[in-house]
Design an enzyme around this catalytic site. Structure first.
Site, short mmCIF file in Angstrom:
data_model
loop_
_atom_site.label_atom_id
_atom_site.label_comp_id
_atom_site.label_asym_id
_atom_site.label_seq_id
_atom_site.Cartn_x
_atom_site.Cartn_y
_atom_site.Cartn_z
N ASN A 241 -8.91 -7.63 -4.58
CA ASN A 241 -9.43 -6.29 -4.57
C ASN A 241 -9.45 -6.15 -6.27
O ASN A 241 -8.93 -6.78 -6.95
CB ASN A 241 -8.71 -5.24 -4.03
CG ASN A 241 -7.19 -5.36 -4.51
OD1 ASN A 241 -6.86 -4.73 -5.49
ND2 ASN A 241 -6.27 -5.65 -3.23
N LYS B 150 -11.90 -27.67 0.30
CA LYS B 150 -13.11 -26.89 -0.03
C LYS B 150 -13.92 -26.49 1.11
O LYS B 150 -14.45 -27.76 1.53
CB LYS B 150 -13.54 -27.21 -1.51
CG LYS B 150 -14.67 -26.31 -1.90
CD LYS B 150 -15.34 -26.77 -3.03
CE LYS B 150 -16.29 -25.89 -3.36
NZ LYS B 150 -17.21 -26.53 -4.63
N PRO C 5 1.36 -8.22 6.81
CA PRO C 5 2.46 -7.21 7.11
C PRO C 5 2.25 -5.97 6.33
O PRO C 5 1.73 -6.22 5.11
CB PRO C 5 3.75 -8.25 6.72
CG PRO C 5 2.98 -9.02 5.75
CD PRO C 5 1.78 -9.39 6.30
N PHE D 299 1.42 4.94 -2.30
CA PHE D 299 0.29 5.18 -2.90
C PHE D 299 -0.78 5.28 -1.71
O PHE D 299 -0.77 4.50 -0.84
CB PHE D 299 -0.12 4.33 -4.24
CG PHE D 299 0.35 4.60 -5.46
CD1 PHE D 299 1.61 4.53 -5.67
CD2 PHE D 299 -0.47 5.39 -6.47
CE1 PHE D 299 2.20 4.86 -6.94
CE2 PHE D 299 0.02 5.55 -7.64
CZ PHE D 299 1.32 5.51 -7.87
N LYS E 269 3.52 6.26 8.08
CA LYS E 269 4.31 5.33 7.56
C LYS E 269 5.73 5.95 7.39
O LYS E 269 6.61 5.30 6.92
CB LYS E 269 3.98 4.66 6.50
CG LYS E 269 2.47 4.03 6.55
CD LYS E 269 2.10 3.10 5.35
CE LYS E 269 0.64 2.52 5.42
NZ LYS E 269 0.21 1.24 4.56
O1 PMT Z 1 -3.69 -1.51 -10.29
P1 PMT Z 1 -4.84 -0.40 -11.09
O2 PMT Z 1 -6.18 -0.94 -11.41
O3 PMT Z 1 -3.91 0.39 -12.05
O4 PMT Z 1 -5.02 0.49 -9.87
C1 PMT Z 1 -4.16 1.54 -9.41
C2 PMT Z 1 -4.14 1.68 -7.89
C3 PMT Z 1 -5.50 2.52 -7.53
C4 PMT Z 1 -4.28 0.30 -7.06
C5 PMT Z 1 -2.77 2.58 -7.31
O5 PMT Z 1 -2.89 3.67 -8.04
C6 PMT Z 1 -3.08 2.71 -5.92
O6 PMT Z 1 -3.53 3.38 -5.22
N1 PMT Z 1 -2.20 1.59 -5.03
C7 PMT Z 1 -2.35 1.67 -3.66
C8 PMT Z 1 -3.46 0.64 -3.25
C9 PMT Z 1 -3.63 0.63 -1.61
O7 PMT Z 1 -3.23 -0.36 -1.39
O8 PMT Z 1 -3.49 1.75 -1.30
P2 PMT Z 1 -3.87 1.75 0.45
O9 PMT Z 1 -4.03 3.06 0.65
O10 PMT Z 1 -4.48 0.83 1.07
O11 PMT Z 1 -2.37 1.35 1.08
C10 PMT Z 1 -1.39 2.37 1.17
C11 PMT Z 1 0.04 2.31 0.74
O12 PMT Z 1 0.54 0.93 1.84
C12 PMT Z 1 0.10 1.69 -0.59
O13 PMT Z 1 1.17 2.00 -1.02
C13 PMT Z 1 0.14 0.06 -0.52
O14 PMT Z 1 0.91 -0.67 -1.42
C14 PMT Z 1 0.87 -0.09 1.08
N2 PMT Z 1 0.44 -1.42 1.39
C15 PMT Z 1 -0.86 -1.36 2.21
C16 PMT Z 1 -1.07 -2.75 2.92
C17 PMT Z 1 -0.12 -3.34 3.10
N3 PMT Z 1 -0.39 -4.52 3.93
N4 PMT Z 1 1.12 -3.41 2.60
C18 PMT Z 1 1.66 -2.13 2.07
O15 PMT Z 1 2.43 -2.17 1.35
#
Ligand code: PMT
Length: 400
Positions: free
Chosen positions: A207, A286, A302, A320, A338
């Site tokens: 991403n 590949k 996970p 986040f 969560k």
């Molecule tokens: O890295 P930058 O370019 O500076 O951009 C910053 C950012 C936009 C990436 C950052 O500010 C941000 O929002 N990070 C979280 C991105 C994300 O995956 O969001 P989500 O809404 O999909 O996930 C929710 C939360 O679960 C997040 O804290 C994520 O780290 C966590 N997660 C998600 C999926 C997973 N398999 N495991 C997780 O721990």
């Protein structure tokens, strides 16, 4: 801690007043020494106002030398920091010459010396500069950065001065001085950046995360005295000095790295953009193109954040939420589902969130929220860490 802060003549000198503030708020006394060309970029009036001391620049200033000679200054310093350090000042230190006050202090001091280089990326990668960096490091001089990113000249590459917070935290960590910050003695684990989920040996799903937000959070936490472990997906950023960085690629590796270090953590902040799905299997060779269309079977990765929040003795857990729409509604849903202590909601998409130097966010908790208008990721990180610390201690005192 007594810091002699040398400022040499590069455009990044405009960040020097902020650096002085960051050093002083951690309890340092700062004596600024400028080179002649530094004064082309930042005024001594501004520097004197933020440092609270007259600026030194001239080796031959009889009055200033009578108050504290260059030798006394060199002895007074617990650390000599040069930020920004230009290619020219690096070369002068390598040569061992002492044509001005700053280089004389470098020769005369027994304190550790740290340089935060800042210059055009071609100048940084020039063989002469790299050879000088090598010599300086071999002599035990600490080189902080530089960072990679867009530069004042309009080009992109390695040569940006690290952010003032990261430099200040690094200086304290290299001298072993304890930062008397909000998170002194607390262990904070932070995830940052994207993950890569392999399809075959040459392709992966990923991403747009650059890691900038997570790295800024790590620097801000270290700046408040925390022992920070930063678990980072693949990014193009310099490792923040003084912070333990664990590099991973996939969501599974990030999950394992997190659980290896989380046991005694006080706070966990998940800023990484972790893949929700990965290919069900990684093809060994590949994949050849054959048909007009192909299907890729994906399975869930996970959820690192949810797994940490569910631990029997979970740390204070901050997520986040990166959303393109219904930002607050979806973020609140994640906070509850969560079982998090806090979540930071930010919009992502065209011209916001990912891979930028600024961000806009709203912090949400069970009974409240606080919005943060658009600002640099390092300023936002500083404010978020203060908020996290405030909530962390509130929960702690409610538990005891
Ligand atoms: O890295 P930058 O370019 O500076 O951009 C910053 C950012 C936009 C990436 C950052 O500010 C941000 O929002 N990070 C979280 C991105 C994300 O995956 O969001 P989500 O809404 O999909 O996930 C929710 C939360 O679960 C997040 O804290 C994520 O780290 C966590 N997660 C998600 C999926 C997973 N398999 N495991 C997780 O721990």
């Amino acid at each position: 801690m007594n810091v002699v802060l040398g400022i040499s003549g590069g455009i990044a000198a405009y960040k020097a007043p902020d650096l002085v503030r960051r050093l002083r708020e951690r309890g340092a006394d700062v004596q600024i020494v400028t080179t002649a060309s530094a004064e082309e970029f930042v005024t001594s009036t501004a520097l004197q106002a933020v440092s609270g001391r007259p600026i030194r620049s001239n080796l031959w200033d009889k009055e200033a030398e009578a108050a504290m000679s260059h030798i006394e200054l060199a002895r007074w310093a617990d650390v000599v920091l040069i930020a920004p350090a230009t290619a020219e000042v690096m070369a002068r230190i390598v040569s061992g010459g002492a044509p001005d006050l700053l280089t004389t202090i470098c020769l005369a001091t027994e304190a550790p010396i740290a340089l935060a280089p800042a210059m055009n990326h071609v100048m940084w990668s020039n063989q002469a500069t790299q050879a000088n960096r090598d010599v300086l490091e071999k002599r035990g001089i600490h080189i902080l950065g530089p960072g990679i990113g867009s530069q004042a000249c309009g080009e992109t590459g390695a040569g940006r001065m690290l952010e003032p917070d990261a430099i200040a935290a690094a200086v304290f960590s290299l001298t072993g001085a304890q930062i008397d910050g909000l998170l002194k003695g607390r262990k904070v684990v932070i995830t940052a950046g994207p993950t890569r989920e392999a399809i075959d040996p040459v392709r992966y799903i990923t991403n747009r995360s650059s890691g900038k937000m997570g790295y800024a959070i790590a620097s801000a936490a270290a700046a408040q005295g925390a022992d920070v472990v930063l678990i980072s997906g693949p990014v193009n950023l310099a490792e923040p000095p003084g912070i333990e960085v664990i590099k991973v690629e996939s969501a599974q590796q990030m999950y394992e790295a997190t659980h290896n270090v989380i046991r005694d953590a006080d706070i966990f902040i998940a800023a990484a953009a972790v893949a929700d799905y990965r290919p069900a299997s990684v093809v060994a060779q590949k994949i050849k193109k054959k048909d007009e269309a192909m299907r890729l079977e994906l399975v869930r990765c996970p959820d690192i954040l949810a797994s940490v929040a569910a631990l029997p003795t979970a740390p204070f857990t901050v997520g986040f939420a990166a959303e393109t729409d219904k930002v607050i509604e979806y973020a609140r849903g994640k906070l509850e589902k969560k079982k998090l202590d806090l979540i930071i909601a930010n919009r992502v998409g065209d011209n916001c969130g990912f891979d930028r130097d600024d961000n806009t966010a709203t912090a949400l908790w069970q009974n409240g929220e606080q919005s943060f208008p658009t600002c640099s990721k390092s300023d936002l990180a500083r404010e978020l860490i203060e908020l996290v610390a405030q909530h962390f201690y509130a929960v702690r005192s409610a538990d005891t």
